[in-house]
Design a protein around this motif. Sequence first.
Motif, PDB file in Angstrom:
ATOM      1  N   ARG A 170      29.714  54.257  23.431  1.00  0.00           N
ATOM      2  CA  ARG A 170      29.109  54.450  24.746  1.00  0.00           C
ATOM      3  C   ARG A 170      30.140  54.139  25.823  1.00  0.00           C
ATOM      4  N   ALA A 171      30.227  55.009  26.832  1.00  0.00           N
ATOM      5  CA  ALA A 171      31.115  54.749  27.972  1.00  0.00           C
ATOM      6  C   ALA A 171      30.535  53.597  28.772  1.00  0.00           C
ATOM      7  N   VAL A 172      31.351  52.540  28.977  1.00  0.00           N
ATOM      8  CA  VAL A 172      30.884  51.358  29.706  1.00  0.00           C
ATOM      9  C   VAL A 172      31.609  51.163  31.034  1.00  0.00           C
ATOM     10  N   ALA A 173      32.705  51.910  31.239  1.00  0.00           N
ATOM     11  CA  ALA A 173      33.454  51.753  32.493  1.00  0.00           C
ATOM     12  C   ALA A 173      34.311  52.979  32.746  1.00  0.00           C
ATOM     13  N   LEU A 174      34.626  53.168  34.019  1.00  0.00           N
ATOM     14  CA  LEU A 174      35.689  54.079  34.442  1.00  0.00           C
ATOM     15  C   LEU A 174      36.865  53.166  34.757  1.00  0.00           C
ATOM     16  N   ALA A 175      38.001  53.441  34.170  1.00  0.00           N
ATOM     17  CA  ALA A 175      39.181  52.611  34.420  1.00  0.00           C
ATOM     18  C   ALA A 175      40.402  53.503  34.310  1.00  0.00           C
TER      19      ALA A 175
ATOM     20  N   ALA B 173      37.545  57.171  30.847  1.00  0.00           N
ATOM     21  CA  ALA B 173      36.366  56.517  30.271  1.00  0.00           C
ATOM     22  C   ALA B 173      36.817  55.386  29.359  1.00  0.00           C
ATOM     23  N   ALA B 174      36.240  54.203  29.561  1.00  0.00           N
ATOM     24  CA  ALA B 174      36.419  53.083  28.626  1.00  0.00           C
ATOM     25  C   ALA B 174      35.158  53.061  27.770  1.00  0.00           C
ATOM     26  N   VAL B 175      35.330  53.329  26.491  1.00  0.00           N
ATOM     27  CA  VAL B 175      34.213  53.533  25.574  1.00  0.00           C
ATOM     28  C   VAL B 175      34.168  52.392  24.562  1.00  0.00           C
ATOM     29  N   GLU B 176      32.989  51.800  24.377  1.00  0.00           N
ATOM     30  CA  GLU B 176      32.838  50.761  23.363  1.00  0.00           C
ATOM     31  C   GLU B 176      33.095  51.352  21.983  1.00  0.00           C
ATOM     32  N   ARG B 177      33.927  50.683  21.210  1.00  0.00           N
ATOM     33  CA  ARG B 177      34.194  51.139  19.840  1.00  0.00           C
ATOM     34  C   ARG B 177      32.915  51.111  18.999  1.00  0.00           C
ATOM     35  N   GLN B 178      32.140  50.046  19.154  1.00  0.00           N
ATOM     36  CA  GLN B 178      30.991  49.801  18.292  1.00  0.00           C
ATOM     37  C   GLN B 178      29.924  50.892  18.397  1.00  0.00           C
TER      38      GLN B 178
ATOM     39  N   ALA C 289      36.200  44.938  32.282  1.00  0.00           N
ATOM     40  CA  ALA C 289      37.144  45.298  33.354  1.00  0.00           C
ATOM     41  C   ALA C 289      38.514  44.706  33.071  1.00  0.00           C
ATOM     42  N   THR C 290      38.570  43.439  32.712  1.00  0.00           N
ATOM     43  CA  THR C 290      39.854  42.791  32.443  1.00  0.00           C
ATOM     44  C   THR C 290      40.504  43.385  31.204  1.00  0.00           C
ATOM     45  N   GLU C 291      39.730  43.587  30.144  1.00  0.00           N
ATOM     46  CA  GLU C 291      40.274  44.125  28.896  1.00  0.00           C
ATOM     47  C   GLU C 291      40.852  45.526  29.094  1.00  0.00           C
ATOM     48  N   ALA C 292      40.098  46.391  29.736  1.00  0.00           N
ATOM     49  CA  ALA C 292      40.569  47.758  29.968  1.00  0.00           C
ATOM     50  C   ALA C 292      41.767  47.771  30.912  1.00  0.00           C
TER      51      ALA C 292
ATOM     52  N   GLY D 216      42.228  51.257  39.122  1.00  0.00           N
ATOM     53  CA  GLY D 216      40.822  51.249  39.495  1.00  0.00           C
ATOM     54  C   GLY D 216      39.965  50.980  38.287  1.00  0.00           C
ATOM     55  N   CYS D 217      38.850  50.295  38.495  1.00  0.00           N
ATOM     56  CA  CYS D 217      37.923  50.029  37.403  1.00  0.00           C
ATOM     57  C   CYS D 217      36.522  49.858  37.968  1.00  0.00           C
ATOM     58  N   VAL D 218      35.582  50.606  37.416  1.00  0.00           N
ATOM     59  CA  VAL D 218      34.179  50.523  37.811  1.00  0.00           C
ATOM     60  C   VAL D 218      33.375  50.373  36.520  1.00  0.00           C
ATOM     61  N   VAL D 219      32.750  49.227  36.345  1.00  0.00           N
ATOM     62  CA  VAL D 219      31.974  48.961  35.131  1.00  0.00           C
ATOM     63  C   VAL D 219      30.522  49.358  35.366  1.00  0.00           C
TER      64      VAL D 219
END
Length: 152
Positions: A57-62, A49-54, A91-94, A78-81
Amino acid sequence: MRIELPIETKRLVIRPLRVEDATDLGEPEEWIREKIDRYERDGGMSLWAAVERQNRRAVALAGLQWEQIDGRRELDLGCVVAADARSRGYATEASEAIVRAAFATGFQRVTAMTYPHNAPALRSLEKLGFTPNGETTFEGRQYAFFVRMCDQ
């Protein structure tokens, strides 16, 4: 070798998936459970899970998964936003943080696949320094295939 989680970026915390992430991500719980099972089975390799710090909230699977691609065992990115979080650079950041962590752990090669006409993914892979390496058929579908080596 095992990539240690969490991985942190400026805007994201990348951690193991939880079933409750399915709601934020707009994905079926069954699919999320499959990725959680894969994490347990494959020594931590799966989509995370890629989770927004702010807002947490989970915003992507990466993540990175072991896949058999053209007869070779590959560590595949793999990355699914989530649909409501696209076009924000997640996607690029994660993916950059994940690839960096893989190389820091000692992995030498990471692959990636995307549909040949997926312009956002193609741009992201180019930004990340992946090199096009032809096409491949995976699980009955045609994909553009990319490679990035550690020395880049």
